[in-house]
Design a protein around this motif. Structure first.
Motif, mmCIF file in Angstrom:
data_model
loop_
_atom_site.group_PDB
_atom_site.id
_atom_site.type_symbol
_atom_site.label_atom_id
_atom_site.label_comp_id
_atom_site.label_asym_id
_atom_site.label_seq_id
_atom_site.Cartn_x
_atom_site.Cartn_y
_atom_site.Cartn_z
ATOM 1 N N VAL A 113 0.841 -1.195 0.000
ATOM 2 C CA VAL A 113 0.000 0.000 0.000
ATOM 3 C C VAL A 113 0.877 1.247 0.000
ATOM 4 O O VAL A 113 0.602 2.219 -0.685
ATOM 5 C CB VAL A 113 -0.965 -0.003 1.213
ATOM 6 C CG1 VAL A 113 -1.766 1.285 1.269
ATOM 7 C CG2 VAL A 113 -1.879 -1.209 1.154
ATOM 8 N N ARG A 121 2.912 -0.576 4.887
ATOM 9 C CA ARG A 121 1.571 -1.160 4.957
ATOM 10 C C ARG A 121 1.424 -2.180 3.826
ATOM 11 O O ARG A 121 1.662 -1.883 2.674
ATOM 12 C CB ARG A 121 0.492 -0.107 4.832
ATOM 13 C CG ARG A 121 -0.913 -0.760 4.825
ATOM 14 C CD ARG A 121 -1.970 0.181 5.191
ATOM 15 N NE ARG A 121 -1.883 0.394 6.633
ATOM 16 C CZ ARG A 121 -2.790 1.080 7.322
ATOM 17 N NH1 ARG A 121 -3.821 1.598 6.718
ATOM 18 N NH2 ARG A 121 -2.654 1.242 8.609
ATOM 19 N N ARG A 123 -1.267 -5.008 2.185
ATOM 20 C CA ARG A 123 -2.657 -5.435 2.097
ATOM 21 C C ARG A 123 -2.686 -6.908 1.692
ATOM 22 O O ARG A 123 -2.202 -7.286 0.639
ATOM 23 C CB ARG A 123 -3.426 -4.601 1.078
ATOM 24 C CG ARG A 123 -4.885 -5.036 0.936
ATOM 25 C CD ARG A 123 -5.753 -3.941 0.355
ATOM 26 N NE ARG A 123 -5.820 -2.845 1.318
ATOM 27 C CZ ARG A 123 -5.800 -1.550 0.971
ATOM 28 N NH1 ARG A 123 -5.739 -1.199 -0.279
ATOM 29 N NH2 ARG A 123 -5.854 -0.605 1.897
ATOM 30 N N ASP A 128 -5.175 -5.565 6.312
ATOM 31 C CA ASP A 128 -3.957 -4.762 6.236
ATOM 32 C C ASP A 128 -3.061 -5.016 7.428
ATOM 33 O O ASP A 128 -3.540 -5.320 8.527
ATOM 34 C CB ASP A 128 -4.298 -3.273 6.163
ATOM 35 C CG ASP A 128 -4.897 -2.877 4.824
ATOM 36 O OD1 ASP A 128 -5.083 -3.768 3.971
ATOM 37 O OD2 ASP A 128 -5.173 -1.684 4.635
ATOM 38 N N ASP A 130 0.673 -3.380 9.230
ATOM 39 C CA ASP A 130 1.764 -2.412 9.239
ATOM 40 C C ASP A 130 3.007 -3.074 9.818
ATOM 41 O O ASP A 130 2.930 -3.758 10.838
ATOM 42 C CB ASP A 130 1.405 -1.183 10.083
ATOM 43 C CG ASP A 130 0.334 -0.329 9.424
ATOM 44 O OD1 ASP A 130 0.237 -0.349 8.186
ATOM 45 O OD2 ASP A 130 -0.401 0.362 10.149
#
Length: 161
Positions: A113, A121, A123, A128, A130
């Motif tokens: 992302v 990030r 996906r 999602d 981090d």
């Protein structure tokens, strides 16, 4: 000045980006991976020859000990190392290997992302995630191929961002 610093400075001056440097176990082979983000079709043989000739001279002047210099493109499955790499390739599929496990795993794959405040990030089908940039051991692009027909034969075209 160490070899990495010397290569970074020299390549930047030539308009290229230093993606990675590898040395063989005895340091006899020096592999340099370069890129030029504004070049839509990527690095070609002429780029590698130009950089190789220039680096050969610079490394001789700086008395860097090696037997063979190899200059190459980073390939379709290029490594992502710097924060700018993660920003540039947002929207691409990647694989990640973490230094320390997250959710009991170290290996992940999904759509990149982007990166904000040192956090990448990713996906995935499960949602999602981090990841701290410092916790990424290795990240690579996953090449995508578009298939089409050309005279009745399947054709593969590399998708490059």
């Amino acid at each position: 000045m160490d070899v990495h610093e010397l290569l970074e400075k020299t390549l930047t001056g030539l308009g290229y980006e230093l993606v990675d440097v590898e040395r063989s176990p005895r340091g006899r082979v020096l592999r340099v991976f370069i890129d030029k983000p504004e070049k839509p079709r990527g690095i070609d043989v002429d780029d590698c020859a130009l950089v190789s000739n220039h680096l050969s001279r610079v490394l001789a002047v700086e008395d860097v000990d090696y037997d063979r210099l190899e200059v190459s493109s980073p390939g379709l499955d290029r490594l992502l190392r710097k924060e700018s790499d993660f920003a540039r390739f947002a929207g691409c599929e990647i694989t990640l290997k973490l230094r320390l496990p997250a959710a009991g795993r170290r290996n992940f794959s999904g759509m990149l992302v982007g990166v904000v405040d040192g956090k990448v990030r990713l996906r995935m089908d499960a949602g999602d995630m981090d990841v701290e940039l410092e916790n990424i051991d290795r990240a690579r692009l996953v090449p995508r191929f578009a298939t089409g027909k050309s005279g009745g034969k399947p054709v593969q075209e590399v998708m490059r961002k």
